[in-house]
Design a protein around this motif. Structure first.
Motif, PDB file in Angstrom:
ATOM      1  N   GLY A   1       0.839  -1.192   0.000  1.00 55.32           N
ATOM      2  CA  GLY A   1       0.000   0.000   0.000  1.00 55.32           C
ATOM      3  C   GLY A   1       0.870   1.236   0.000  1.00 55.32           C
ATOM      4  O   GLY A   1       2.064   1.157   0.287  1.00 55.32           O
ATOM      5  N   PRO A   2       0.269   2.397  -0.334  1.00 56.78           N
ATOM      6  CA  PRO A   2       1.061   3.626  -0.402  1.00 56.78           C
ATOM      7  C   PRO A   2       1.560   4.072   0.974  1.00 56.78           C
ATOM      8  O   PRO A   2       1.048   3.607   1.998  1.00 56.78           O
ATOM      9  N   SER A   3       2.510   4.976   0.990  1.00 55.57           N
ATOM     10  CA  SER A   3       3.042   5.494   2.255  1.00 55.57           C
ATOM     11  C   SER A   3       1.907   6.078   3.085  1.00 55.57           C
ATOM     12  O   SER A   3       1.020   6.737   2.544  1.00 55.57           O
ATOM     13  N   GLY A   4       1.956   5.821   4.364  1.00 62.50           N
ATOM     14  CA  GLY A   4       0.977   6.420   5.265  1.00 62.50           C
ATOM     15  C   GLY A   4      -0.323   5.653   5.374  1.00 62.50           C
ATOM     16  O   GLY A   4      -1.257   6.098   6.026  1.00 62.50           O
ATOM     17  N   CYS A   5      -0.398   4.467   4.742  1.00 63.92           N
ATOM     18  CA  CYS A   5      -1.662   3.732   4.798  1.00 63.92           C
ATOM     19  C   CYS A   5      -1.719   2.824   6.022  1.00 63.92           C
ATOM     20  O   CYS A   5      -2.704   2.107   6.212  1.00 63.92           O
ATOM     21  N   GLY A   6      -0.674   2.854   6.834  1.00 59.18           N
ATOM     22  CA  GLY A   6      -0.726   2.141   8.111  1.00 59.18           C
ATOM     23  C   GLY A   6      -0.237   0.711   8.082  1.00 59.18           C
ATOM     24  O   GLY A   6      -0.430  -0.037   9.034  1.00 59.18           O
ATOM     25  N   LYS A   7       0.424   0.312   7.015  1.00 56.97           N
ATOM     26  CA  LYS A   7       0.816  -1.103   6.943  1.00 56.97           C
ATOM     27  C   LYS A   7       1.876  -1.475   7.987  1.00 56.97           C
ATOM     28  O   LYS A   7       1.780  -2.517   8.628  1.00 56.97           O
ATOM     29  N   SER A   8       2.866  -0.575   8.191  1.00 51.72           N
ATOM     30  CA  SER A   8       3.874  -0.862   9.224  1.00 51.72           C
ATOM     31  C   SER A   8       3.250  -0.777  10.617  1.00 51.72           C
ATOM     32  O   SER A   8       3.605  -1.544  11.515  1.00 51.72           O
ATOM     33  N   THR A   9       2.319   0.142  10.761  1.00 51.89           N
ATOM     34  CA  THR A   9       1.621   0.289  12.046  1.00 51.89           C
ATOM     35  C   THR A   9       0.914  -1.021  12.407  1.00 51.89           C
ATOM     36  O   THR A   9       1.003  -1.503  13.549  1.00 51.89           O
ATOM     37  N   VAL A  10       0.240  -1.610  11.425  1.00 53.68           N
ATOM     38  CA  VAL A  10      -0.461  -2.875  11.666  1.00 53.68           C
ATOM     39  C   VAL A  10       0.544  -3.964  12.015  1.00 53.68           C
ATOM     40  O   VAL A  10       0.370  -4.717  12.975  1.00 53.68           O
ATOM     41  N   LEU A  11       1.625  -4.017  11.230  1.00 52.05           N
ATOM     42  CA  LEU A  11       2.622  -5.071  11.457  1.00 52.05           C
ATOM     43  C   LEU A  11       3.190  -4.967  12.872  1.00 52.05           C
ATOM     44  O   LEU A  11       3.335  -5.974  13.570  1.00 52.05           O
TER      45      LEU A  11
ATOM     46  N   ALA B   1      -2.307  -8.459   1.018  1.00 50.98           N
ATOM     47  CA  ALA B   1      -3.339  -7.563   1.548  1.00 50.98           C
ATOM     48  C   ALA B   1      -2.979  -6.159   1.097  1.00 50.98           C
ATOM     49  O   ALA B   1      -1.855  -5.707   1.308  1.00 50.98           O
ATOM     50  N   PHE B   2      -3.911  -5.505   0.430  1.00 53.04           N
ATOM     51  CA  PHE B   2      -3.653  -4.140  -0.042  1.00 53.04           C
ATOM     52  C   PHE B   2      -4.334  -3.139   0.882  1.00 53.04           C
ATOM     53  O   PHE B   2      -5.539  -3.208   1.118  1.00 53.04           O
ATOM     54  N   PHE B   3      -3.543  -2.220   1.405  1.00 52.08           N
ATOM     55  CA  PHE B   3      -4.046  -1.171   2.286  1.00 52.08           C
ATOM     56  C   PHE B   3      -4.032   0.165   1.552  1.00 52.08           C
ATOM     57  O   PHE B   3      -3.170   0.404   0.719  1.00 52.08           O
ATOM     58  N   SER B   4      -4.983   0.993   1.914  1.00 51.97           N
ATOM     59  CA  SER B   4      -5.006   2.337   1.338  1.00 51.97           C
ATOM     60  C   SER B   4      -5.472   3.309   2.421  1.00 51.97           C
ATOM     61  O   SER B   4      -5.769   2.901   3.539  1.00 51.97           O
ATOM     62  N   MET B   5      -5.531   4.580   2.033  1.00 45.03           N
ATOM     63  CA  MET B   5      -5.904   5.570   3.036  1.00 45.03           C
ATOM     64  C   MET B   5      -7.326   6.048   2.789  1.00 45.03           C
ATOM     65  O   MET B   5      -7.665   6.413   1.656  1.00 45.03           O
ATOM     66  N   ALA B   6      -8.136   6.058   3.830  1.00 45.97           N
ATOM     67  CA  ALA B   6      -9.504   6.555   3.705  1.00 45.97           C
ATOM     68  C   ALA B   6      -9.461   8.088   3.713  1.00 45.97           C
ATOM     69  O   ALA B   6      -8.437   8.669   4.073  1.00 45.97           O
TER      70      ALA B   6
END
Lengths: 226, 262
Positions: B45-55, B223-228
């Motif tokens: 997912g793009p930067s800032g979409c929270g993927k590292s936060t989730v990990l 899993a693809f994450f994005s920003m709302a």
């Protein structure tokens, strides 16, 4: 929208396919006319020109492979490029059918024989018309049109059967020209196969647009008789 | 065991309505995901979409960030790892992490592997675990004659494999990888990817990566994450990597993976 360079390259390949397509259309129509007019010179021109179609096919293949290697296309882009590889090979084979008709024109030179030319002309007209619309549907990714076109193949098949009956009937009546009439069976076969390959192009268009492989039926499910 | 754990026992980790906050800012919202056991799942997912936060939530690394908190649940063996009675140190032993930049301790190769074991009070044969861990991380042959050398003398790719060996030494079940190859050259990157494939026989691997080709090459699921619009990260699409990369279901995923957005 990002990836302008890749979009441009994809459009250029699409344009090449359209050029190939129009060359195939022209070759098919002219080949049937050459047969009608027993025009060996035109037949030779079309025959030789098939090389250009073949070269274009390799150029398309090479351009697609370079894009895959350098741009890492995915999803729709990847499906489109994979489909373009397939379609370029379909077009090349369709060009071979026209070339094959020209070969028959050479072989029948100075031979007097009845030709079901009305059926051949109608087959060519119909197949080329389907083909033209199939390419337009491919470019616009109009998968509904692509899905509908193969049903028209029935009409080409009917004409094929008519031509075939005429040829076989003539063979029975005049066994001395069986060899030459047999060449006309090839003409009928080539035109019929050309229409079949239109179905393949339509299936690719459906795949590009939806991501699904759908076999577009053109034949009745059960083959009649033995 | 609760009913939920019986339902989800086939998964390595299950998140339910996971929201993650930094102070008042909701960084991630509504994540419902099942991570398959002994498979590699990529989070892209793009930067800032929270993927590292989730990990980082998966082994409670976010505990170290003031104001960070998670609501909903992250089930591991049927228990929410954020339950008050759960020991985060134990969680981090079972769910290890490998970071973006290789971060070996400024000690010998040998001590890098044994440090975690000693910290966990391990009393057994260290030598055999050092060898086994380095073998599993495909580093043993390159360092077996120089175990006393400083870990910092290794190349970047070797250091990253050492960090993987260090995570393996404490016998985790899951290995989290946060952009593990972004500081490595292409050949070291491919080595790590081969290593991930081998490790996935025994371990569940969850990898965050910006490198789409890496996700495509190395993972089983994506899993693809994005920003709302409220800037919270959301999970847009999850599926087998082969499906996501050839025929994603949503236009947002399509645009992202084909490089037209983000």
């Amino acid at each position: 929208m990002a990836r302008e360079n890749m979009n441009l390259q994809i459009h250029l390949i699409q344009d090449e396919l359209l050029v190939m397509g129009s060359m195939v259309e022209q070759a098919t129509m002219q080949a049937v006319q050459a047969l009608k007019n027993r025009d060996v010179n035109t037949a030779r021109l079309i025959y030789n020109n098939d090389r250009v179609i073949n070269e274009k096919r390799y150029a398309v293949e090479s351009a697609v492979l370079i894009l895959i290697a350098t741009q890492q296309p995915l999803a729709h882009d990847l499906r489109l490029l994979a489909a373009m590889l397939e379609i370029s090979s379909e077009l090349e084979r369709m060009g071979d059918y026209a070339k094959g008709i020209c070969k028959v024109v050479f072989n029948l030179r100075d031979v007097e024989l009845p030709i079901p030319i009305k059926e051949f002309e109608e087959m060519a007209d119909k197949a080329v018309n389907m083909f033209h619309r199939a390419l337009a549907a491919f470019v616009s990714e109009d998968y509904q049109t692509a899905k509908a076109i193969p049903a028209e193949d029935d009409q080409v098949d009917q004409l094929f059967i008519k031509a075939q009956h005429f040829i076989v009937h003539t063979m029975l009546e005049r066994p001395e020209i069986i060899d030459h009439m047999n060449l006309l069976l090839w003409v009928a076969h080539n035109l019929e196969r050309l229409a079949d390959r239109v179905t393949n192009i339509c299936e690719r268009t459906y795949f590009i647009a939806t991501g699904e492989f759908l076999e577009l039926e053109t034949e009745p499910r059960d083959i009649q008789g033995e | 065991m609760t009913d939920a754990s019986e339902l989800k026992q086939d998964y390595a980790i299950t998140t339910q309505d996971l929201d993650i906050y930094y102070g008042n800012f909701r960084a991630v919202k509504g994540v419902n995901l099942n991570f398959e056991q002994r498979k590699i799942t990529a989070i892209i997912g793009p930067s800032g979409c929270g993927k590292s936060t989730v990990l980082r939530c998966f082994n409670r690394m976010n505990d170290f960030i003031p104001g960070a908190r998670a609501t909903g649940s992250i089930l591991f063996h049927g228990q929410n790892i954020y339950d008050p009675h759960i020991d985060p140190v134990r969680i981090r032993q079972q769910i290890g992490m490998v970071f973006q930049k290789p971060n070996p301790f400024p000690k010998s190769i040998y001590e890098n592997i044994t440090w975690g074991l000693k910290a966990n009070g391990f009393r057994g044969k260290l030598d055999s675990i050092v060898e086994e861990s380095l073998q599993q991380a495909a580093l043993w042959d390159e360092v077996k004659d120089s175990l006393g050398k400083s870990a910092l003398s290794l190349s970047g790719g070797q250091q990253q494999r050492l960090c993987i060996a260090r995570a393996l030494a404490v016998k985790p079940e899951i290995i989290l990888m946060d952009e593990p190859c972004s500081a490595l050259d292409p050949s070291a990157t491919l080595k790590i990817e081969d290593l991930m494939r081998n490790l996935s026989v025994n371990y569940t691997i969850i990898i965050v990566t910006h490198n789409m080709q890496q996700a495509g090459r190395a993972s089983d699921y994506t899993a693809f994450f994005s920003m709302a619009p409220d800037r919270a990260g959301v999970m847009v699409e999850y599926g087998e990597t082969s499906q996501i990369f050839t025929n994603p279901r949503t236009k947002t995923t399509e645009d992202y993976i084909s490089g037209r957005y983000g």
